[in-house]
Each structure stands twice: as structure tokens, then as C-alpha cells.
Design a protein around this motif. Structure first.
Motif, PDB file in Angstrom:
ATOM      1  N   ALA A   1       0.835  -1.205   0.000  1.00 18.84           N
ATOM      2  CA  ALA A   1       0.000   0.000   0.000  1.00 18.84           C
ATOM      3  C   ALA A   1       0.872   1.259   0.000  1.00 18.84           C
ATOM      4  CB  ALA A   1      -0.945  -0.004   1.207  1.00 18.84           C
ATOM      5  N   ALA A   2       1.943   1.244   0.793  1.00 17.85           N
ATOM      6  CA  ALA A   2       2.858   2.394   0.833  1.00 17.85           C
ATOM      7  C   ALA A   2       3.509   2.591  -0.529  1.00 17.85           C
ATOM      8  CB  ALA A   2       3.916   2.203   1.916  1.00 17.85           C
ATOM      9  N   THR A   3       3.888   1.498  -1.189  1.00 17.20           N
ATOM     10  CA  THR A   3       4.489   1.593  -2.517  1.00 17.20           C
ATOM     11  C   THR A   3       3.492   2.185  -3.503  1.00 17.20           C
ATOM     12  OG1 THR A   3       5.940  -0.277  -2.082  1.00 17.20           O
ATOM     13  CG2 THR A   3       5.546   0.258  -4.389  1.00 17.20           C
ATOM     14  N   GLN A   4       2.239   1.753  -3.435  1.00 12.60           N
ATOM     15  CA  GLN A   4       1.209   2.277  -4.335  1.00 12.60           C
ATOM     16  C   GLN A   4       0.993   3.771  -4.094  1.00 12.60           C
ATOM     17  OE1 GLN A   4       1.601  -0.462  -6.318  1.00 12.60           O
ATOM     18  NE2 GLN A   4      -0.363   0.285  -7.025  1.00 12.60           N
ATOM     19  N   ILE A   5       1.021   4.189  -2.843  1.00 16.72           N
ATOM     20  CA  ILE A   5       0.874   5.615  -2.514  1.00 16.72           C
ATOM     21  C   ILE A   5       2.066   6.384  -3.070  1.00 16.72           C
ATOM     22  CG2 ILE A   5       0.881   7.290  -0.617  1.00 16.72           C
ATOM     23  CD1 ILE A   5      -0.805   5.182   0.954  1.00 16.72           C
ATOM     24  N   ASP A   6       3.285   5.861  -2.881  1.00 18.03           N
ATOM     25  CA  ASP A   6       4.490   6.508  -3.427  1.00 18.03           C
ATOM     26  C   ASP A   6       4.384   6.655  -4.941  1.00 18.03           C
ATOM     27  OD1 ASP A   6       5.638   6.680  -0.935  1.00 18.03           O
ATOM     28  OD2 ASP A   6       7.286   5.300  -1.357  1.00 18.03           O
ATOM     29  N   LEU A   7       3.926   5.606  -5.619  1.00 20.13           N
ATOM     30  CA  LEU A   7       3.820   5.660  -7.078  1.00 20.13           C
ATOM     31  C   LEU A   7       2.778   6.682  -7.519  1.00 20.13           C
ATOM     32  CD1 LEU A   7       4.171   1.913  -8.124  1.00 20.13           C
ATOM     33  CD2 LEU A   7       5.885   3.734  -8.236  1.00 20.13           C
ATOM     34  N   ALA A   8       1.660   6.750  -6.794  1.00 18.56           N
ATOM     35  CA  ALA A   8       0.633   7.743  -7.127  1.00 18.56           C
ATOM     36  C   ALA A   8       1.170   9.155  -6.911  1.00 18.56           C
ATOM     37  CB  ALA A   8      -0.622   7.501  -6.286  1.00 18.56           C
ATOM     38  N   GLN A   9       1.909   9.350  -5.828  1.00 12.00           N
ATOM     39  CA  GLN A   9       2.499  10.669  -5.574  1.00 12.00           C
ATOM     40  C   GLN A   9       3.569  10.982  -6.619  1.00 12.00           C
ATOM     41  OE1 GLN A   9       3.786  10.195  -1.506  1.00 12.00           O
ATOM     42  NE2 GLN A   9       1.932  11.163  -0.720  1.00 12.00           N
ATOM     43  N   GLY A  10       4.365   9.990  -6.978  1.00 10.49           N
ATOM     44  CA  GLY A  10       5.379  10.172  -8.008  1.00 10.49           C
ATOM     45  C   GLY A  10       4.756  10.503  -9.353  1.00 10.49           C
ATOM     46  N   GLN A  11       3.662   9.846  -9.681  1.00 13.51           N
ATOM     47  CA  GLN A  11       2.981  10.137 -10.938  1.00 13.51           C
ATOM     48  C   GLN A  11       2.441  11.568 -10.933  1.00 13.51           C
ATOM     49  OE1 GLN A  11      -0.250   7.503 -11.982  1.00 13.51           O
ATOM     50  NE2 GLN A  11      -0.579   8.520 -13.936  1.00 13.51           N
ATOM     51  N   ALA A  12       1.852  11.992  -9.825  1.00 11.38           N
ATOM     52  CA  ALA A  12       1.340  13.368  -9.741  1.00 11.38           C
ATOM     53  C   ALA A  12       2.481  14.374  -9.900  1.00 11.38           C
ATOM     54  CB  ALA A  12       0.615  13.577  -8.410  1.00 11.38           C
ATOM     55  N   LEU A  13       3.621  14.102  -9.285  1.00 11.80           N
ATOM     56  CA  LEU A  13       4.781  14.981  -9.432  1.00 11.80           C
ATOM     57  C   LEU A  13       5.286  14.977 -10.875  1.00 11.80           C
ATOM     58  CD1 LEU A  13       6.630  14.095  -6.127  1.00 11.80           C
ATOM     59  CD2 LEU A  13       5.727  16.350  -6.746  1.00 11.80           C
ATOM     60  N   TYR A  14       5.311  13.810 -11.487  1.00 14.26           N
ATOM     61  CA  TYR A  14       5.738  13.699 -12.880  1.00 14.26           C
ATOM     62  C   TYR A  14       4.830  14.550 -13.763  1.00 14.26           C
ATOM     63  CZ  TYR A  14       7.174  11.722 -17.335  1.00 14.26           C
ATOM     64  OH  TYR A  14       7.649  11.577 -18.623  1.00 14.26           O
ATOM     65  N   GLU A  15       3.532  14.423 -13.537  1.00 14.90           N
ATOM     66  CA  GLU A  15       2.575  15.187 -14.344  1.00 14.90           C
ATOM     67  C   GLU A  15       2.754  16.692 -14.147  1.00 14.90           C
ATOM     68  OE1 GLU A  15      -1.170  13.392 -13.259  1.00 14.90           O
ATOM     69  OE2 GLU A  15      -0.731  11.591 -14.441  1.00 14.90           O
ATOM     70  N   SER A  16       3.067  17.121 -12.927  1.00 16.06           N
ATOM     71  CA  SER A  16       3.199  18.559 -12.683  1.00 16.06           C
ATOM     72  C   SER A  16       4.585  19.110 -13.036  1.00 16.06           C
ATOM     73  CB  SER A  16       2.864  18.894 -11.231  1.00 16.06           C
ATOM     74  OG  SER A  16       3.830  18.358 -10.349  1.00 16.06           O
ATOM     75  N   HIS A  17       5.644  18.314 -12.886  1.00 14.83           N
ATOM     76  CA  HIS A  17       7.007  18.810 -13.121  1.00 14.83           C
ATOM     77  C   HIS A  17       7.557  18.476 -14.510  1.00 14.83           C
ATOM     78  CE1 HIS A  17       7.099  19.871  -9.007  1.00 14.83           C
ATOM     79  NE2 HIS A  17       8.190  19.265  -8.610  1.00 14.83           N
ATOM     80  N   CYS A  18       7.179  17.325 -15.045  1.00 14.49           N
ATOM     81  CA  CYS A  18       7.887  16.797 -16.209  1.00 14.49           C
ATOM     82  C   CYS A  18       7.094  16.833 -17.516  1.00 14.49           C
ATOM     83  CB  CYS A  18       8.306  15.350 -15.950  1.00 14.49           C
ATOM     84  SG  CYS A  18       9.224  15.114 -14.414  1.00 14.49           S
ATOM     85  N   MET A  19       5.775  16.740 -17.423  1.00 14.00           N
ATOM     86  CA  MET A  19       4.986  16.556 -18.643  1.00 14.00           C
ATOM     87  C   MET A  19       4.861  17.799 -19.511  1.00 14.00           C
ATOM     88  SD  MET A  19       2.136  13.713 -17.738  1.00 14.00           S
ATOM     89  CE  MET A  19       1.602  13.617 -19.438  1.00 14.00           C
ATOM     90  N   LYS A  20       5.412  18.915 -19.062  1.00  7.93           N
ATOM     91  CA  LYS A  20       5.456  20.079 -19.953  1.00  7.93           C
ATOM     92  C   LYS A  20       6.358  19.777 -21.147  1.00  7.93           C
ATOM     93  CE  LYS A  20       4.787  23.246 -16.130  1.00  7.93           C
ATOM     94  NZ  LYS A  20       5.200  22.658 -14.867  1.00  7.93           N
ATOM     95  N   CYS A  21       7.362  18.931 -20.929  1.00  4.30           N
ATOM     96  CA  CYS A  21       8.342  18.629 -21.972  1.00  4.30           C
ATOM     97  C   CYS A  21       8.476  17.137 -22.296  1.00  4.30           C
ATOM     98  CB  CYS A  21       9.713  19.157 -21.560  1.00  4.30           C
ATOM     99  SG  CYS A  21       9.753  20.947 -21.362  1.00  4.30           S
ATOM    100  N   HIS A  22       8.091  16.268 -21.374  1.00  8.63           N
ATOM    101  CA  HIS A  22       8.324  14.827 -21.520  1.00  8.63           C
ATOM    102  C   HIS A  22       7.023  14.042 -21.466  1.00  8.63           C
ATOM    103  CE1 HIS A  22      12.729  15.010 -20.926  1.00  8.63           C
ATOM    104  NE2 HIS A  22      12.457  15.977 -20.069  1.00  8.63           N
ATOM    105  N   ALA A  23       7.098  12.811 -21.934  1.00  6.92           N
ATOM    106  CA  ALA A  23       6.040  11.821 -21.772  1.00  6.92           C
ATOM    107  C   ALA A  23       6.728  10.490 -21.497  1.00  6.92           C
ATOM    108  CB  ALA A  23       5.167  11.730 -23.011  1.00  6.92           C
ATOM    109  N   ILE A  24       5.974   9.535 -21.030  1.00  7.11           N
ATOM    110  CA  ILE A  24       6.562   8.233 -20.743  1.00  7.11           C
ATOM    111  C   ILE A  24       6.934   7.510 -22.033  1.00  7.11           C
ATOM    112  CG2 ILE A  24       6.105   5.922 -19.793  1.00  7.11           C
ATOM    113  CD1 ILE A  24       6.714   8.070 -17.665  1.00  7.11           C
ATOM    114  N   SER A  25       6.018   7.412 -22.981  1.00  4.44           N
ATOM    115  CA  SER A  25       6.266   6.537 -24.131  1.00  4.44           C
ATOM    116  C   SER A  25       6.520   7.243 -25.460  1.00  4.44           C
ATOM    117  CB  SER A  25       5.097   5.554 -24.289  1.00  4.44           C
ATOM    118  OG  SER A  25       3.898   6.264 -24.492  1.00  4.44           O
ATOM    119  N   THR A  26       6.468   8.584 -25.479  1.00  6.33           N
ATOM    120  CA  THR A  26       6.736   9.301 -26.732  1.00  6.33           C
ATOM    121  C   THR A  26       7.663  10.483 -26.474  1.00  6.33           C
ATOM    122  OG1 THR A  26       4.759  10.673 -26.444  1.00  6.33           O
ATOM    123  CG2 THR A  26       4.522   8.692 -27.795  1.00  6.33           C
TER     124      THR A  26
END
Length: 133
Positions: free
Chosen positions: A21-46
Motif C-alpha cells: 500500500a505504501a508503494t502504491q501511494i508513493d507511485l501515485a504521488q510520483g505520478q502526480a509529481l511527474y505530471e506537474s514537473h515533467c509533462m510540460k516537456c516529456h512523456a513516458i512513451s513518446t
């Protein structure tokens, strides 16, 4: 004895469930951070302004074949380990002078969560793309 063994098994199962459960929470938080910090310029698969991040952990910097990198990044010989990603996210220019990314993540906890999320975005290698033993 059986009761103690059963209680130990239940405790281990509870620990595993809590850890998962803690790992799932970390991944959800990491995904939210990725979306807010990284997705202006990056994507996972493209590729976008920046290269795709799928399978970034363990990959040599500047090695996505269909992306045009800065000479500094392409010639850096950096491999994206967790430690290198942490240093990169903390201060890209300090790690690879002349690179073109201008985003920094000051929080060590946010960097940890981002890296865990990036690690979760790896695909199993395609058997047709791996070298024979």
C-alpha cells in the motif's frame, strides 16, 4: 506453537500488505509529481520537447535513437541510475554542463518519488531486441 506460527504469518502478511500500500501511494504521488514537473516537456512513451522516459532507469543518457540531444548530454557517458537521476533532478547543469534542461527539483522526497515512479515505467525487454547469450 501453531498459534505463534499463525500469528507470525499474519503479521508478515500485514507487513507485506502495508508495504504494498505504501508503494502504491508513493507511485501515485510520483505520478502526480511527474505530471506537474515533467509533462510540460516529456512523456513516458513518446518524445516531445524532451525524450521519452520509458525505461530511463539503466539507460545511457542521450541514447534514445529517435531524439536529438544536446552534444553535452549525448557525449556525457552518464547512465541513469537512481543516484544519477537524483543528482540530475537536483541540478542538471551541475551534473552535465551545457545540457538544455532547466528544471530543478529541490525536495529530496519529491526526487525520490519521481525516481520510483520512473522505475515503475519500465517495460520488460523485448526478446527480439536482446542480444543472444
Amino acid at each position: 506453537m501453531k498459534t505463534a506460527l499463525a500469528l507470525s504469518a499474519l503479521a508478515l502478511l500485514g507487513w507485506h500488505s502495508a508495504s504494498h500500500a505504501a508503494t502504491q501511494i508513493d507511485l501515485a504521488q510520483g505520478q502526480a509529481l511527474y505530471e506537474s514537473h515533467c509533462m510540460k516537456c516529456h512523456a513516458i512513451s513518446t518524445n516531445h520537447v524532451g525524450p521519452r522516459h520509458q525505461n530511463v532507469v539503466g539507460r545511457r543518457a542521450g541514447s534514445v535513437a529517435d531524439f536529438m540531444y544536446s552534444a553535452a548530454l549525448k557525449n556525457s557517458n552518464v547512465v541513469w541510475t537512481e543516484e544519477m537521476l537524483d543528482r540530475w533532478l537536483r541540478n542538471p547543469e551541475a551534473l552535465i554542463p551545457g545540457q538544455e534542461m532547466d528544471v530543478r527539483v529541490k525536495s529530496a522526497e519529491e526526487r525520490r518519488l519521481l525516481i520510483q515512479y520512473l522505475k515503475s515505467q519500465s517495460l520488460a525487454p523485448n526478446p527480439s531486441q536482446t542480444a543472444p547469450p
